[in-house]
Design a protein around this motif. Structure first.
Motif, mmCIF file in Angstrom:
data_model
loop_
_atom_site.group_PDB
_atom_site.id
_atom_site.type_symbol
_atom_site.label_atom_id
_atom_site.label_comp_id
_atom_site.label_asym_id
_atom_site.label_seq_id
_atom_site.Cartn_x
_atom_site.Cartn_y
_atom_site.Cartn_z
ATOM 1 N N THR A 243 100.855 -90.053 22.461
ATOM 2 C CA THR A 243 102.244 -90.481 22.299
ATOM 3 C C THR A 243 102.563 -90.597 20.815
ATOM 4 O O THR A 243 101.724 -90.993 20.010
ATOM 5 N N VAL A 244 103.793 -90.254 20.474
ATOM 6 C CA VAL A 244 104.247 -90.254 19.078
ATOM 7 C C VAL A 244 105.560 -91.016 18.997
ATOM 8 O O VAL A 244 106.536 -90.647 19.649
ATOM 9 N N GLY B 153 91.743 -79.636 15.204
ATOM 10 C CA GLY B 153 91.216 -80.647 14.300
ATOM 11 C C GLY B 153 92.274 -81.538 13.695
ATOM 12 O O GLY B 153 91.968 -82.407 12.877
ATOM 13 N N ALA B 154 93.528 -81.345 14.067
ATOM 14 C CA ALA B 154 94.621 -82.081 13.424
ATOM 15 C C ALA B 154 94.811 -83.456 14.050
ATOM 16 O O ALA B 154 94.468 -83.696 15.199
ATOM 17 N N MET B 155 95.377 -84.381 13.258
ATOM 18 C CA MET B 155 95.842 -85.656 13.776
ATOM 19 C C MET B 155 97.184 -85.395 14.452
ATOM 20 O O MET B 155 98.193 -85.133 13.783
ATOM 21 N N ILE B 156 97.214 -85.454 15.782
ATOM 22 C CA ILE B 156 98.360 -84.951 16.539
ATOM 23 C C ILE B 156 99.646 -85.698 16.199
ATOM 24 O O ILE B 156 100.695 -85.093 15.975
ATOM 25 N N ASP B 157 99.586 -87.040 16.153
ATOM 26 C CA ASP B 157 100.814 -87.795 15.918
ATOM 27 C C ASP B 157 101.407 -87.480 14.546
ATOM 28 O O ASP B 157 102.614 -87.278 14.397
ATOM 29 N N ARG C 2 102.553 -98.117 14.811
ATOM 30 C CA ARG C 2 101.364 -97.430 14.301
ATOM 31 C C ARG C 2 101.505 -97.135 12.808
ATOM 32 O O ARG C 2 100.631 -97.459 12.007
ATOM 33 N N GLU C 3 102.618 -96.540 12.412
ATOM 34 C CA GLU C 3 102.799 -96.207 10.999
ATOM 35 C C GLU C 3 103.110 -97.444 10.166
ATOM 36 O O GLU C 3 102.730 -97.514 8.996
ATOM 37 N N LEU D 279 98.986 -92.272 4.491
ATOM 38 C CA LEU D 279 100.237 -91.930 5.163
ATOM 39 C C LEU D 279 101.174 -91.272 4.160
ATOM 40 O O LEU D 279 101.536 -91.879 3.151
ATOM 41 N N SER D 280 101.552 -90.036 4.422
ATOM 42 C CA SER D 280 102.453 -89.332 3.513
ATOM 43 C C SER D 280 103.309 -88.368 4.304
ATOM 44 O O SER D 280 103.083 -88.124 5.485
#
Length: 586
Positions: free
Chosen positions: A453-454, A497-501, A215-216, A241-242
Motif C-alpha cells: 500500500t502507498v 529490487g526497488a522500494m515499491i512505495d 510512513r514518510e 527520503l528524497s
C-alpha cells in the motif's frame, strides 16, 4: 477629439484578472485565503471539470453583511487595510481588493453569505456585472460558486491544460494552504469524488502526516532555529527520503505560501553533500519574520515576497537544516547545479508495441496512449541486445578487478584502468532493457506475494488517475485502496529490487512535474529513468565477482554506456599512457 480613453471598469477588471487569475487554481487560492481571513474553522472546496466548469468554496467564517457583500466586488474594495502605512505591516492574506472583481469579470459568480445574526444575502454576477442582490438563507460564513471560468476570455481558456492536470494544481495549492493552517479542517472534492479530508490538527507535524502519510512523516526531522527576530521552524527529510523534483519543497513566510529562489538555494546548499544531483529533499519550512521586514506587495498573485535582509534569511534556513541534519557547521555556498534529466538520443524511444504480444500471460497490456504512438521508421525495433564493442568500446574487453568502497568497480582494459560507478552503470542497463521490453510489445511482470500500500497526496492521486493506463502498460498494476491510498500487486520483473512505495510516489511525481509542452516522449523517458534508478544496485552495496562481471558485461552491451539516463557519467578511464606519464616513465 483625443485618442486616450478611460477604460470601462469591466475591461480593467479583465486586464487585472490576467495577472491575478492565471488558472482555476488561482481562483481556489484567492477564495480559500478569503476564508482564512474570515477566521474560518472549516473550509470545503469542490471542483468540476478541473475548475473550469465549476468551483465551489464554502467556509464557516465571519460572513458579510448585505452592503459589504455588494461592495466586495468593487475594484480595490477591501477590509484588510485602511491607509498606505498598513502596507508596511501586512498580516492578512488578502489586501489588494482585486481578487473578487477579477474572478467575477471572467466567470458567472454567486456569493451567498451571512453573519449569522440576520438573514443572509445572495449576489449574482456575470462577466463582472451584478445581475441580482437578494435575501437568502445561509448559516454563518460564505459560499462562493464560480462557473464557466474564462467563458469570455477564450484566449486564456485555450491555454489551460487537461481537467486532470488543472485539478492536480488545485490539489497542490489546497495542500500547501492546509499545511500552514493545521487548526482548520479542509476537504477537497473533484467531480463528486473525495480527494482529501483533513480534520483540524494539533500542529504542523500532525497536519503534514495527514498529507504525506505516517510512513514518510516518520522520516521528517524537526527544524528550528532563531536569528534575532527571525525564526524558522518546520520539517526536513532525512537523506533516506528524497524526490526527483523540487515540488515538495514547501516554503511559508508568516503563514503565506511562497516561492523564493534564495531560500531554495539555501535548502540545496544544506543537502548538497547528502543527496545526489537531481534529488531533492521533502521540506516544510515556516519562517516567522517581523511584518516590517518583508514586503508581500510584490506581485498581484502574492506568491513572491521581498526580504529586507535576504542574506540573513538565506543563512538562517541553511544553518537550521545543517543543524537538523547533524552537519551544524559553516559550509561553502554551492553554485546551483543543473538538475534536468538528460534527453535521450534519437531512436531511444518506444515504438508501437507488437500486437502479437498482447494478452500474453505475465506481460503488461499495451493500451496506454503514450505507448501506442508511431515513431520514425528508422528506429530499430529489434529487442536483441546491441552487439558489444561499439564506439569507445569496440573490441575492448573489460575485466573487473575489485570493488572500491562498495560503490565503484575497478576494471582493467588493454590500454589502462577503468573506474565504474556501479549504480549509474546498472541504471543504464536497466533503462535500456526496460525500453527494449516495451518495444517488444509488453513488459515482463512479477506479481507480489504481499501487495504494497502507498499513501499519496491528493495531487498524486489525480496524477495516478491521469497516468494509470500508462503505468499499467509499463507493468505496474496499481489500484485505489481507500481515500488517499493506492495498492500495488504487480511490478515489472526488472524492478524487483526497488522500494515499491517510493518508486510509485516517484513516478507520480514525474507525472506531476511533466509539462505538456515537453511532449509525451519526455514523460516516457522520465518515468522509465526514474524506475530504473530505483531498481538499480545502490552505492555502498557490496558485490561479489560474478555480480561485478555481469554489470560490466551488460553495460558494454548498451547503446550509451558513458552516461546514466539522468546524464551522470558512468565511468572514468585512466589510460596506460597517462599512468606512465604520472610516474615519469615516459
Amino acid at each position: 477629439m483625443g485618442t486616450i480613453r478611460v477604460l470601462d471598469p469591466n475591461v480593467a477588471n479583465q486586464i487585472a484578472a490576467g495577472e491575478v487569475i492565471e488558472r482555476p487554481a488561482s481562483v481556489v487560492k484567492e477564495l480559500v485565503e478569503n476564508a482564512l481571513d474570515a477566521r474560518a474553522s472549516r473550509i470545503d472546496v469542490a471542483v468540476e471539470g478541473g475548475g473550469t466548469d465549476r468551483i465551489l468554496v464554502s467556509d464557516d467564517g465571519s460572513g458579510l453583511e448585505r452592503d459589504d457583500a455588494v461592495l466586495a466586488f468593487e475594484r480595490h474594495a477591501t477590509s484588510k487595510i485602511r491607509s498606505a502605512s498598513d502596507l508596511q505591516a501586512i498580516r492578512s492574506y488578502g489586501f489588494r481588493g482585486e481578487a473578487l472583481p477579477s474572478i467575477a469579470s471572467v466567470s458567472s459568480l454567486v456569493l451567498t453569505t451571512s453573519t449569522g445574526a440576520a438573514q443572509g444575502t445572495r449576489v449574482r454576477l456575470r462577466a463582472g456585472r451584478v445581475l441580482s442582490v437578494e435575501p437568502a438563507a445561509h448559516p454563518r460564513g460564505a459560499t462562493v460558486s464560480v462557473e464557466g471560468l474564462f467563458h469570455n476570455a477564450p484566449a486564456r481558456r485555450k491555454f489551460l491544460r487537461s481537467p486532470a492536470t488543472e485539478t492536480s494544481h488545485i490539489a497542490s495549492i489546497v495542500t500547501r494552504i492546509a499545511a500552514v493552517s493545521p487548526g482548520i479542517a479542509f476537504s477537497l472534492k473533484s467531480g463528486g469524488r473525495d480527494l482529501a479530508a483533513w480534520p483540524a490538527a494539533g500542529d504542523y507535524r500532525e497536519r503534514v502526516a495527514q498529507i504525506v502519510g505516517r510512513r514518510e512523516s516518520g522520516l521528517l526531522l524537526d527544524v528550528e532555529r532563531r536569528a534575532g527576530a527571525l525564526r524558522v521552524t518546520g520539517l526536513g527529510s532525512a537523506p533516506a527520503l528524497s524526490r526527483s523534483t523540487s515540488a515538495d519543497q514547501n516554503l511559508f513566510v508568516n503563514g503565506r505560501p511562497i516561492r523564493d529562489r534564495r531560500i531554495l538555494h539555501a535548502i540545496q546548499a544544506a543537502y548538497a553533500t547528502l543527496l545526489p544531483r537531481g534529488r531533492y529533499p521533502l521540506v516544510y519550512l515556516f519562517l516567522e519574520i517581523p511584518a516590517e521586514q518583508v514586503d508581500v506587495n510584490v506581485h498581484p498573485a502574492k506568491a513572491e515576497v521581498r526580504f529586507l535582509r535576504p542574506g540573513v534569511v538565506h543563512d538562517l534556513v541553511r544553518e537550521a537544516l545543517l543543524q537538523t541534519l547533524g552537519l551544524g557547521r559553516p559550509v561553502q555556498d554551492l553554485t546551483p547545479r543543473a538538475t534536468g534529466i538528460a534527453e535521450p538520443p534519437p531512436g531511444e524511444w518506444f515504438v508501437r508495441p507488437n500486437p502479437r504480444g498482447a494478452g500474453e500471460p505475465g506481460r503488461a497490456t499495451s493500451g496506454a496512449p503514450f505507448l501506442s504512438e508511431t515513431v520514425d521508421q528508422h528506429v530499430p525495433s529489434s529487442t536483441a541486445a546491441p552487439p558489444p564493442g561499439r564506439g569507445l568500446f569496440e573490441g575492448v574487453p573489460l575485466a573487473p578487478l575489485a570493488q572500491f568502497r562498495d560503490t565503484y568497480i575497478l576494471a582493467s582494459a588493454p590500454d589502462g584502468l577503468v573506474i565504474l560507478d556501479q549504480h549509474a552503470a546498472h541504471e543504464r542497463v536497466l533503462y535500456e532493457r526496460f525500453l527494449a521490453e516495451s518495444r517488444s510489445g509488453g513488459v515482463v511482470t512479477q506479481r507480489l506475494l504481499f501487495p504494497v500500500t502507498v499513501e499519496v497526496t491528493p495531487a498524486e492521486r489525480v496524477a495516478f488517475e491521469e497516468s494509470h493506463p500508462s503505468l499499467r502498460a509499463l507493468g505496474l498494476s496499481i489500484a485505489p485502496f481507500g481515500e488517499n491510498t493506492l495498492i500495488v500487486d504487480e511490478i515489472p520483473a526488472l524492478m524487483s529490487g526497488a522500494m515499491i512505495d517510493r518508486l510509485v510516489r516517484e513516478l507520480l511525481g514525474e507525472v506531476l512535474d511533466w509539462r505538456q509542452s515537453e511532449g509525451m516522449e519526455r514523460l516516457r523517458h522520465r518515468i522509465v529513468a526514474s524506475a530504473a534508478c530505483h531498481a538499480a544496485v545502490k552505492a555502498n552495496h557490496p558485490l561479489d565477482a560474478p555480480r561485478m562481471r555481469a554489470i560490466v558485461d551488460d553495460l558494454l552491451g548498451t547503446a550509451l554506456p558513458m552516461t546514466c539516463p539522468h546524464g551522470r557519467p558512468v565511468l572514468l578511464r585512466l589510460t596506460l599512457d597517462r599512468l606512465e606519464k604520472e610516474f615519469h616513465r615516459t
